[in-house]
Design a protein around this motif. Structure first.
Motif, PDB file in Angstrom:
ATOM      1  N   MET A  11     -28.471  21.796 -54.924  1.00 13.74           N
ATOM      2  CA  MET A  11     -27.030  21.209 -54.265  1.00 13.74           C
ATOM      3  C   MET A  11     -26.264  21.914 -52.805  1.00 13.74           C
ATOM      4  O   MET A  11     -26.455  22.508 -53.110  1.00 13.74           O
ATOM      5  CB  MET A  11     -26.054  21.906 -55.297  1.00 13.74           C
ATOM      6  N   THR A  12     -26.039  20.835 -51.858  1.00 12.58           N
ATOM      7  CA  THR A  12     -25.815  21.547 -50.121  1.00 12.58           C
ATOM      8  C   THR A  12     -23.862  21.264 -50.684  1.00 12.58           C
ATOM      9  O   THR A  12     -23.635  20.784 -50.993  1.00 12.58           O
ATOM     10  CB  THR A  12     -26.102  20.102 -49.362  1.00 12.58           C
ATOM     11  N   PRO A  13     -23.555  22.241 -50.320  1.00 12.03           N
ATOM     12  CA  PRO A  13     -22.536  22.700 -50.324  1.00 12.03           C
ATOM     13  C   PRO A  13     -21.783  21.570 -48.702  1.00 12.03           C
ATOM     14  O   PRO A  13     -22.086  21.943 -48.263  1.00 12.03           O
ATOM     15  CB  PRO A  13     -22.174  24.349 -49.854  1.00 12.03           C
ATOM     16  N   PRO A  14     -20.507  21.493 -49.191  1.00 14.73           N
ATOM     17  CA  PRO A  14     -19.407  19.719 -47.804  1.00 14.73           C
ATOM     18  C   PRO A  14     -19.124  20.905 -46.951  1.00 14.73           C
ATOM     19  O   PRO A  14     -19.097  22.341 -47.710  1.00 14.73           O
ATOM     20  CB  PRO A  14     -18.669  19.569 -48.997  1.00 14.73           C
ATOM     21  N   ALA A  15     -19.402  20.785 -45.663  1.00 14.86           N
ATOM     22  CA  ALA A  15     -18.437  21.804 -44.882  1.00 14.86           C
ATOM     23  C   ALA A  15     -17.127  21.662 -45.467  1.00 14.86           C
ATOM     24  O   ALA A  15     -16.628  20.728 -45.803  1.00 14.86           O
ATOM     25  CB  ALA A  15     -18.545  20.906 -43.671  1.00 14.86           C
ATOM     26  N   SER A  16     -16.365  22.859 -44.945  1.00 11.79           N
ATOM     27  CA  SER A  16     -15.555  22.390 -45.292  1.00 11.79           C
ATOM     28  C   SER A  16     -14.085  23.121 -44.100  1.00 11.79           C
ATOM     29  O   SER A  16     -14.346  22.723 -42.966  1.00 11.79           O
ATOM     30  CB  SER A  16     -14.834  24.515 -45.501  1.00 11.79           C
ATOM     31  N   PRO A  17     -13.050  22.153 -44.170  1.00  9.74           N
ATOM     32  CA  PRO A  17     -12.632  21.268 -43.366  1.00  9.74           C
ATOM     33  C   PRO A  17     -11.499  22.537 -42.882  1.00  9.74           C
ATOM     34  O   PRO A  17     -11.138  22.302 -41.042  1.00  9.74           O
ATOM     35  CB  PRO A  17     -11.734  20.705 -43.867  1.00  9.74           C
ATOM     36  N   HIS A  51     -20.675  43.032 -49.229  1.00  8.05           N
ATOM     37  CA  HIS A  51     -22.074  42.939 -48.623  1.00  8.05           C
ATOM     38  C   HIS A  51     -22.949  42.836 -47.675  1.00  8.05           C
ATOM     39  O   HIS A  51     -23.375  42.861 -46.844  1.00  8.05           O
ATOM     40  CB  HIS A  51     -22.049  44.586 -48.836  1.00  8.05           C
ATOM     41  N   GLN A  52     -23.360  41.461 -48.826  1.00  6.66           N
ATOM     42  CA  GLN A  52     -24.627  41.275 -47.986  1.00  6.66           C
ATOM     43  C   GLN A  52     -23.936  40.051 -47.555  1.00  6.66           C
ATOM     44  O   GLN A  52     -25.428  39.121 -47.075  1.00  6.66           O
ATOM     45  CB  GLN A  52     -25.072  40.326 -49.591  1.00  6.66           C
ATOM     46  N   PHE A  53     -23.093  39.285 -47.554  1.00  4.32           N
ATOM     47  CA  PHE A  53     -22.643  37.995 -46.808  1.00  4.32           C
ATOM     48  C   PHE A  53     -22.648  38.395 -44.979  1.00  4.32           C
ATOM     49  O   PHE A  53     -22.082  39.372 -44.708  1.00  4.32           O
ATOM     50  CB  PHE A  53     -21.537  37.581 -47.046  1.00  4.32           C
ATOM     51  N   ARG A  54     -23.672  38.099 -44.460  1.00  2.00           N
ATOM     52  CA  ARG A  54     -24.057  38.305 -43.031  1.00  2.00           C
ATOM     53  C   ARG A  54     -23.266  37.482 -42.148  1.00  2.00           C
ATOM     54  O   ARG A  54     -23.585  37.716 -40.874  1.00  2.00           O
ATOM     55  CB  ARG A  54     -25.486  38.581 -42.721  1.00  2.00           C
ATOM     56  N   GLY A  55     -22.770  36.177 -42.952  1.00  4.35           N
ATOM     57  CA  GLY A  55     -21.784  35.599 -41.556  1.00  4.35           C
ATOM     58  C   GLY A  55     -22.522  34.448 -40.689  1.00  4.35           C
ATOM     59  O   GLY A  55     -22.081  33.709 -40.443  1.00  4.35           O
ATOM     60  N   ASP A  56     -23.968  34.572 -41.662  1.00  8.12           N
ATOM     61  CA  ASP A  56     -24.637  33.582 -40.794  1.00  8.12           C
ATOM     62  C   ASP A  56     -24.222  32.179 -41.408  1.00  8.12           C
ATOM     63  O   ASP A  56     -24.371  31.226 -40.635  1.00  8.12           O
ATOM     64  CB  ASP A  56     -25.795  33.399 -41.066  1.00  8.12           C
ATOM     65  N   ALA A  57     -23.672  31.963 -42.704  1.00  7.73           N
ATOM     66  CA  ALA A  57     -23.238  31.307 -43.027  1.00  7.73           C
ATOM     67  C   ALA A  57     -21.509  30.712 -42.957  1.00  7.73           C
ATOM     68  O   ALA A  57     -20.788  31.874 -43.441  1.00  7.73           O
ATOM     69  CB  ALA A  57     -23.291  30.244 -44.516  1.00  7.73           C
ATOM     70  N   PHE A  96     -18.424  31.240 -45.322  1.00  5.57           N
ATOM     71  CA  PHE A  96     -18.200  32.291 -46.499  1.00  5.57           C
ATOM     72  C   PHE A  96     -17.489  31.283 -47.572  1.00  5.57           C
ATOM     73  O   PHE A  96     -18.166  31.756 -48.353  1.00  5.57           O
ATOM     74  CB  PHE A  96     -16.595  33.067 -46.531  1.00  5.57           C
ATOM     75  N   TYR A  97     -16.959  30.005 -47.025  1.00 11.70           N
ATOM     76  CA  TYR A  97     -16.779  28.657 -48.418  1.00 11.70           C
ATOM     77  C   TYR A  97     -18.660  28.261 -48.450  1.00 11.70           C
ATOM     78  O   TYR A  97     -18.746  28.244 -50.534  1.00 11.70           O
ATOM     79  CB  TYR A  97     -16.251  27.727 -48.298  1.00 11.70           C
ATOM     80  N   THR A  98     -19.058  28.090 -47.912  1.00 12.77           N
ATOM     81  CA  THR A  98     -20.862  27.688 -48.786  1.00 12.77           C
ATOM     82  C   THR A  98     -21.608  29.029 -49.437  1.00 12.77           C
ATOM     83  O   THR A  98     -22.343  28.526 -50.199  1.00 12.77           O
ATOM     84  CB  THR A  98     -21.151  27.557 -46.902  1.00 12.77           C
ATOM     85  N   TRP A  99     -21.208  29.716 -48.755  1.00  7.34           N
ATOM     86  CA  TRP A  99     -22.204  31.023 -49.143  1.00  7.34           C
ATOM     87  C   TRP A  99     -21.421  31.058 -50.847  1.00  7.34           C
ATOM     88  O   TRP A  99     -21.671  31.402 -51.762  1.00  7.34           O
ATOM     89  CB  TRP A  99     -21.634  32.580 -49.029  1.00  7.34           C
ATOM     90  N   LEU A 100     -20.220  31.257 -51.455  1.00  5.63           N
ATOM     91  CA  LEU A 100     -19.168  31.006 -52.492  1.00  5.63           C
ATOM     92  C   LEU A 100     -19.566  30.214 -53.240  1.00  5.63           C
ATOM     93  O   LEU A 100     -19.416  30.427 -54.674  1.00  5.63           O
ATOM     94  CB  LEU A 100     -17.666  31.092 -52.206  1.00  5.63           C
ATOM     95  N   TYR A 101     -19.923  28.897 -52.665  1.00  2.00           N
ATOM     96  CA  TYR A 101     -19.913  27.659 -53.400  1.00  2.00           C
ATOM     97  C   TYR A 101     -21.433  27.332 -54.080  1.00  2.00           C
ATOM     98  O   TYR A 101     -21.382  27.249 -55.027  1.00  2.00           O
ATOM     99  CB  TYR A 101     -20.145  26.905 -52.353  1.00  2.00           C
ATOM    100  N   ARG A 102     -22.266  28.491 -53.729  1.00  2.00           N
ATOM    101  CA  ARG A 102     -23.669  28.743 -54.103  1.00  2.00           C
ATOM    102  C   ARG A 102     -23.945  29.641 -55.013  1.00  2.00           C
ATOM    103  O   ARG A 102     -24.201  29.321 -56.595  1.00  2.00           O
ATOM    104  CB  ARG A 102     -25.004  28.382 -52.880  1.00  2.00           C
ATOM    105  N   ILE A 103     -22.564  30.959 -55.150  1.00  2.00           N
ATOM    106  CA  ILE A 103     -22.147  31.915 -56.326  1.00  2.00           C
ATOM    107  C   ILE A 103     -21.966  31.026 -57.474  1.00  2.00           C
ATOM    108  O   ILE A 103     -22.220  31.415 -58.373  1.00  2.00           O
ATOM    109  CB  ILE A 103     -21.789  32.834 -55.730  1.00  2.00           C
ATOM    110  N   ALA A 104     -20.829  30.004 -57.222  1.00  2.25           N
ATOM    111  CA  ALA A 104     -19.990  29.381 -57.999  1.00  2.25           C
ATOM    112  C   ALA A 104     -21.175  28.801 -58.879  1.00  2.25           C
ATOM    113  O   ALA A 104     -21.821  28.424 -59.861  1.00  2.25           O
ATOM    114  CB  ALA A 104     -19.592  28.324 -57.186  1.00  2.25           C
ATOM    115  N   VAL A 105     -22.276  27.495 -57.829  1.00  2.00           N
ATOM    116  CA  VAL A 105     -22.681  26.850 -58.978  1.00  2.00           C
ATOM    117  C   VAL A 105     -23.926  27.698 -59.775  1.00  2.00           C
ATOM    118  O   VAL A 105     -24.486  27.229 -60.484  1.00  2.00           O
ATOM    119  CB  VAL A 105     -23.519  26.175 -57.446  1.00  2.00           C
TER     120      VAL A 105
END
Lengths: 208, 200
Positions: free
Chosen positions: A1-7, A69-75, A77-86
């Motif tokens: 499941m690919t998270p959509p880009a956040s506007p 602490h593992q969020f490195r800013g490569d993606a 934040f919402y994309t990262w959060l989206y995957r955690i939620a799924v």
């Protein structure tokens, strides 16, 4: 499941993450306030249980906090959060030995719609008559406020919120200084929130 | 208008858009930190944006504050140990590709890793065995005494001595013809047992 880009992708998320990691828990609450509706909507498309939706959303933000602490800013934040939620939702469903009810759109999002869209008007069970009424009231208030805005304010806030343009890009489009863009967006929000906030206070029965 | 001319709510509005820089960011965050009004405005800014993009996001918006309050309580109960959760746990139930991605984020094994526990137990067991054997060898060096050490006499390899019961019977029956050595403990020379005649 690919998270959509956040506007709403911007640098403020990284800043709030940084402050949270420095020990400012209130900074994390700002991220929660920003994303909780989208996260709950995402989960509600996988789980048809309103109580469970909120529990999973809570767990999502807790797990994200622990792993921040593992969020490195490569993606984003919402994309990262989206995957955690799924993944949190999947884990809940596995534990409960229940089958996820995932809509077609949730499994195969395309580039034109984000996770907040639903095919047709398919209802979810977390929509009680009261919540539908409350949502309609707020939506009508926002729409009415938008229609009442002067053209330049409406255009500025539309370019920002719906098109996702930066202040600089809006300044180019509207041929005005960035400060003017900022002021127009602010005034538009003032006008809209002036109509929305009394509804929120009334619906929740209390303020912050 | 410069940023210094912005009022407090305009500062929050610009922060919500990620359009502040330098000291203005700190000012805006400090404002939200101390002012519930500014905090509510932050919420309103994002709610308005969400509703403009998708109206159903207005559902339960009135419960947003309660959601955050509940989360705040849980976060306060959280010990400041962010390392407890790894990316692997977060993606454990995801698709294979997600699992691989999660493993990339895995840095240190967690303390309760099952394999680590087994390695630890095996290590301790090996160490205990080495210490036990070592202690036995050390204690034999200076104080080796007694029959238990017979097999190591002279440092030669131990010899296995089998005693034939028929030979024992024969020797016992003809004891009057043999010397006392015939019934002694078996030894290397016993194999060549001879019939000793009484002294003449």
């Amino acid at each position: 499941m690919t998270p959509p880009a956040s506007p709403q992708a911007d640098g403020s998320d990284a800043l709030l993450v940084e402050r949270t990691l420095a020990g400012d828990a209130r900074a994390y609450e700002l991220l929660v306030l920003k994303y909780q509706r989208r996260i709950q909507r995402l989960i509600s498309r996988m789980v048809r249980d309103s109580d469970l939706v909120e529990d999973i959303a809570q767990e999502t933000f807790i797990r994200a906090y622990r792993a921040l602490h593992q969020f490195r800013g490569d993606a984003q934040f919402y994309t990262w959060l989206y995957r955690i939620a799924v993944n949190t939702a999947k884990k809940f469903l596995l534990e409960l030995k229940r089958d996820p009810l995932v809509t077609e759109a949730a499994r195969q999002p395309d580039g034109d719609e984000d996770e907040t869209s639903r095919p047709g008007n398919e209802p979810t069970t977390d929509e009680t008559p009261e919540s539908v009424l409350a949502a309609n009231e707020i939506a009508q208030a926002v729409n009415a406020a938008m229609e009442a805005l002067p053209e330049d304010l409406r255009q500025a806030v539309t370019l920002r919120e719906i098109e996702g343009l930066s202040y600089e890009e809006i300044a180019t489009v509207m041929d005005c200084p960035i400060g003017t863009v900022r002021s127009r967006i602010f005034r538009a929000r003032e006008a809209i929130s002036a109509r929305v906030r009394p509804l929120l206070a009334h619906q929740s029965g209390k303020r912050w | 208008m410069t940023t210094h001319e912005m009022n407090e709510r305009e500062l929050v509005s610009a922060l919500a858009d990620g359009q502040l820089q330098g000291d203005d960011i700190a000012r805006a965050l400090a404002l939200i930190e101390r002012s519930e009004e500014a905090r509510a405005y932050w919420h309103a800014c994002h709610l308005v944006g969400d509703v403009l993009r998708a109206q159903e996001l207005a559902a339960d918006a009135a419960r947003d504050a309660a959601f955050v309050a509940r989360l705040r309580q849980r976060l306060q109960a959280e010990a400041p140990q962010p390392n407890l959760v790894t990316a692997i746990e977060l993606v454990a139930v995801g698709a294979d590709s997600e699992r691989v991605e999660g493993q990339k984020n895995f840095k240190d094994p967690v303390a309760n890793d099952a394999s680590l526990r087994w390695k630890l137990v095996a290590g301790f067991a090996s160490l205990a065995a080495v210490v036990a054997v070592g202690w036995q060898l050390v204690s034999q060096d200076g104080t080796a005494q007694g029959g238990a050490q017979l097999a190591q006499a002279g440092g030669e390899p131990a010899q296995v001595m089998l005693r034939d019961p028929r030979l024992d019977q024969l020797l016992a029956a003809h004891q009057q013809f043999g010397g006392t050595s015939a019934l002694q403990m078996p030894a290397g020379f016993l194999r060549n047992a001879t019939f000793e005649r009484p002294a003449r």
